[in-house]
Design a protein around this motif. Structure first.
Motif, PDB file in Angstrom:
ATOM      1  N   TYR A 112      -5.609  -5.617  -0.215  1.00 58.31           N
ATOM      2  CA  TYR A 112      -5.828  -4.514  -1.147  1.00 58.31           C
ATOM      3  C   TYR A 112      -5.942  -4.970  -2.594  1.00 58.31           C
ATOM      4  N   TYR A 113      -6.631  -4.113  -3.351  1.00 59.90           N
ATOM      5  CA  TYR A 113      -6.677  -4.189  -4.820  1.00 59.90           C
ATOM      6  C   TYR A 113      -6.318  -2.805  -5.357  1.00 59.90           C
ATOM      7  N   LEU A 114      -5.448  -2.749  -6.363  1.00 60.82           N
ATOM      8  CA  LEU A 114      -5.015  -1.479  -6.950  1.00 60.82           C
ATOM      9  C   LEU A 114      -5.072  -1.584  -8.468  1.00 60.82           C
ATOM     10  N   ARG A 132      -3.164  -2.414 -15.595  1.00 59.87           N
ATOM     11  CA  ARG A 132      -2.604  -3.372 -14.641  1.00 59.87           C
ATOM     12  C   ARG A 132      -3.448  -3.405 -13.371  1.00 59.87           C
ATOM     13  N   HIS A 133      -3.757  -4.609 -12.925  1.00 54.90           N
ATOM     14  CA  HIS A 133      -4.488  -4.824 -11.678  1.00 54.90           C
ATOM     15  C   HIS A 133      -3.563  -5.540 -10.695  1.00 54.90           C
ATOM     16  N   SER A 134      -3.515  -5.057  -9.465  1.00 52.78           N
ATOM     17  CA  SER A 134      -2.669  -5.646  -8.430  1.00 52.78           C
ATOM     18  C   SER A 134      -3.539  -6.078  -7.266  1.00 52.78           C
ATOM     19  N   VAL A 135      -3.380  -7.320  -6.832  1.00 53.17           N
ATOM     20  CA  VAL A 135      -4.048  -7.806  -5.629  1.00 53.17           C
ATOM     21  C   VAL A 135      -2.958  -8.292  -4.676  1.00 53.17           C
ATOM     22  N   GLY A 136      -3.070  -7.890  -3.417  1.00 57.25           N
ATOM     23  CA  GLY A 136      -1.985  -8.237  -2.510  1.00 57.25           C
ATOM     24  C   GLY A 136      -2.403  -8.260  -1.059  1.00 57.25           C
ATOM     25  N   THR A 137      -1.477  -8.723  -0.243  1.00 61.10           N
ATOM     26  CA  THR A 137      -1.670  -8.738   1.201  1.00 61.10           C
ATOM     27  C   THR A 137      -0.349  -8.428   1.871  1.00 61.10           C
ATOM     28  N   LEU A 155      -8.741  -0.174  -3.560  1.00 58.32           N
ATOM     29  CA  LEU A 155      -9.371  -0.452  -2.270  1.00 58.32           C
ATOM     30  C   LEU A 155      -8.283  -0.981  -1.349  1.00 58.32           C
ATOM     31  N   TYR A 156      -8.212  -0.444  -0.134  1.00 56.34           N
ATOM     32  CA  TYR A 156      -7.164  -0.851   0.808  1.00 56.34           C
ATOM     33  C   TYR A 156      -7.781  -0.995   2.197  1.00 56.34           C
ATOM     34  N   THR A 204       5.403 -10.193  -6.944  1.00 52.55           N
ATOM     35  CA  THR A 204       6.494  -9.866  -6.036  1.00 52.55           C
ATOM     36  C   THR A 204       6.255 -10.537  -4.699  1.00 52.55           C
ATOM     37  N   ALA A 205       7.347 -10.814  -3.995  1.00 52.36           N
ATOM     38  CA  ALA A 205       7.321 -11.268  -2.606  1.00 52.36           C
ATOM     39  C   ALA A 205       8.389 -10.481  -1.867  1.00 52.36           C
TER      40      ALA A 205
END
Length: 463
Positions: free
Chosen positions: A244-246, A264-269, A227-228, A300-301
Motif C-alpha cells: 500500500y501507499y497512503l 505525509r506519504h506512507s509506503v508499507g507492506t 492505494l491498497y 514503524t515495524a
C-alpha cells in the motif's frame, strides 16, 4: 469464536465466506456493508429469526432486494487515576450508548445503495464527553456502488459517498470500533478484483464528529488518499501480502516539536497468514514528506505471532506482539521523525486506550483461552518505552499526551489486562475488561505518576 489472521483482514477470507454454501448464517462483519445475504433468495436456507429482514425482495425474481440491520451497544466504563492522576476524575464511571441501523439495497449485480445512521450518547462522565463519545444522531454512511463486470469473477466497482474504511489489521486505517462513535470518510473509492488480487484506490476526507443532529461534516483541514492491494502468495505458508501507499495532508498538525502543516506519504507492506496452528501478522511502514519547512522521515515495524494448541484443553493460543514506532530525534531541528499512525483503531493497546502508536516501543505477550467454546478469556501484559527520549507520548488519535522535553527517562510503564467475552449467540455478546497500568519513570517524572485502574463492561446486540 477463535480469532485468527483471517478475522483481521478485509478481503480473501470474506470472499471465501460469501461464497460458502453452509446453511448456518455468516458472522457479522466489522464493516456491515461487506455482508452478503443473497443466499437467502433460497428460502430453504433461512435459519435465523432475523432472516426475514435480511432478504426483502423488491421485484418478482428477487435480484432486487433490501437488507436491514443494526447494532445496539450499552457500555459502562470506569477509570481510577485516569491519565495517571491528571485532570478531572470520575468517582463512579459513566455510561456510553451506541445505536446504529442500516439499509442495503441491491438492484441486480451492478448497482447498490447503502445507508447507515448512528447515535452515540454519553451520560455521567466528569468533564463531559470525549470527542468520540457523543454524536446525538447523524449519517454514518451513505454511498452508492456501480459495478462493472470484466471477465468471469473479475470486476471494477466505483463507490461514492460517506463510507467507513478499514484495511489490514486496522493499524493505520480503521472504522474505530472500540470508541462509542465510529469513524467514516466522505469521498470516492474504486475496487478492482482480478484473480486473487483486490486493489482499492480512494480519495477521501475524514468526517468530523459533532455532538448535535445531522451536523457531522468532512474535515476541511485534512485530506486522505491511497492505494491498497492484497493477494495470497505461494511462497509463504498459508500466506498473504498487502502492499500500500497512503497520503495524508493536515493543516496545523501538532507534535511535541510544534505545530505546522503536514504532508505525509506512507509506503508499507503487511505479511500475514496461518498454517498448522501458527498465525503471523508482520507490518513495515516508511513515511516521508514535509512538516512546515522541515522534512519527515519516520517508520514503524510491528509483529504479532502466535500458536494455537487446537487439541489441548481450552485451545490455548500463546502470542507475542512486538512493535516500535519512531519518535522525533531533536525538537530544535525543523525535521520530524515522529511516526503518524493516521487513523488507527481506538483501543490500540487495550481497552483503556491510554497510549497510541507514536514514539513508542512495546512488548506484549498474550494468552487466549476458549473456556466454553463461546466464552473467551484473554490475558496480556504490555510493556512500554519511548523510542526517542527527545519526543513525548501520544494518544491513539496522534494527540500529544505529555511532552518529552522535561524528562530523559525512557521507560513509560506496563499494563496488565484481562478480557472475558461471552458470545451468547450470533447476535448477543457480553464483554468485561479489567486493566491496571503501572506508571514508569517517565510518567512519574512528568505527571502525578499514579497507577491507573480501568474497568469496562458492555453488551452488544447485532442484527
Amino acid at each position: 469464536m477463535r480469532l485468527t489472521a483471517c478475522t483481521v483482514s478485509f478481503t480473501i477470507c470474506q470472499l471465501k465466506a460469501d461464497n460458502s454454501s453452509t446453511s448456518q448464517p455468516p458472522p457479522f462483519k466489522q464493516l456491515r456493508y461487506d455482508e452478503s445475504y443473497a443466499y437467502l433468495r433460497d428460502a430453504s436456507r433461512r435459519s435465523d429469526y432475523f432472516d426475514a429482514i435480511k432478504f426483502i425482495p423488491l421485484n418478482t425474481n428477487g435480484d432486487w432486494y433490501l437488507t436491514l440491520g443494526g447494532e445496539i451497544r450499552e457500555r459502562y466504563e470506569y477509570y481510577h487515576n485516569n491519565l495517571w492522576g491528571r485532570g478531572p476524575q470520575d468517582p463512579n464511571g459513566y455510561l456510553l450508548q451506541r445505536y446504529m441501523i442500516h439499509a442495503d439495497a441491491h438492484f441486480g449485480d451492478y448497482f447498490r445503495v447503502f445507508t447507515q445512521f448512528k447515535s452515540g450518547l454519553e451520560e455521567g462522565r466528569n468533564g463531559g464527553p470525549r470527542p468520540t463519545d457523543r454524536d446525538d444522531f447523524d449519517l454514518n454512511q451513505a454511498f452508492f456502488d456501480v459495478r462493472v463486470p470484466l471477465a468471469e469473477l473479475d470486476s471494477l466497482t466505483f463507490r461514492a459517498g460517506r463510507q467507513e474504511l478499514a484495511y489490514g489489521s486496522s493499524r493505520l486505517i480503521s472504522a474505530r470500533e472500540a470508541p462509542n462513535v465510529r469513524l467514516s470518510f466522505d469521498g470516492v473509492k474504486a475496487i478492482l478484483r482480478i484473480g486473487d488480487w483486490r486493489m482499492d484506490g480512494f480519495v477521501v476526507k475524514p468526517v468530523r464528529t459533532r455532538t448535535g443532529v445531522f451536523d457531522d461534516d468532512p474535515d476541511p483541514n485534512q485530506k486522505f488518499w491511497g492505494l491498497y492491494a492484497v493477494t495470497p502468495v505461494s511462497w509463504l505458508p498459508g500466506g498473504n501480502v498487502d502492499l500500500y501507499y497512503l497520503g495524508l495532508a493536515r493543516k496545523n498538525a501538532r507534535f511535541d516539536q510544534g505545530t505546522a502543516n503536514e504532508l505525509r506519504h506512507s509506503v508499507g507492506t503487511r505479511i500475514w497468514g496461518h498454517k498448522a496452528g501458527w498465525d503471523y501478522n508482520l507490518e513495515f511502514v516508511y513515511q516521508f514528506g514535509s512538516f512546515g519547512s522541515g522534512d519527515i522521515q519516520a517508520w514503524t515495524a510491528a509483529s504479532d505471532v502466535g500458536f494455537t494448541f487446537a487439541n489441548a484443553l481450552f485451545e490455548p493460543r500463546l502470542g507475542l506482539k512486538a512493535n516500535v514506532t519512531s519518535g522525533d530525534d531533536n525538537p530544535s531541528n525543523r525535521d520530524l521523525q515522529t511516526f503518524n499512525p493516521l487513523f488507527p483503531r481506538g483501543a490500540y493497546f487495550g481497552e483503556p486506550a491510554l497510549i497510541g502508536p507514536a514514539n513508542h516501543i512495546d512488548v506484549h505477550p498474550q494468552l487466549d483461552l476458549a473456556l466454553l467454546g463461546n466464552l473467551i478469556l484473554t490475558v496480556n501484559w504490555d510493556c512500554f518505552w519511548r523510542e526517542s527520549t527527545h519526543d513525548g507520548i501520544y494518544g491513539p488519535a496522534v494527540n500529544l499526551i505529555q511532552t518529552g522535553k522535561t524528562s530523559d527517562a525512557r521507560y513509560v510503564g506496563n499494563q496488565a489486562e484481562a478480557m472475558l467475552e461471552w458470545h451468547l449467540d450470533r447476535h448477543l455478546t457480553f464483554t468485561a475488561d479489567y486493566a491496571h497500568f503501572f506508571a514508569g519513570d517517565f510518567l512519574k517524572e512528568t505527571t502525578p505518576g499514579k497507577d491507573v485502574n480501568y474497568f469496562s463492561a458492555w453488551a452488544t446486540f447485532r442484527f
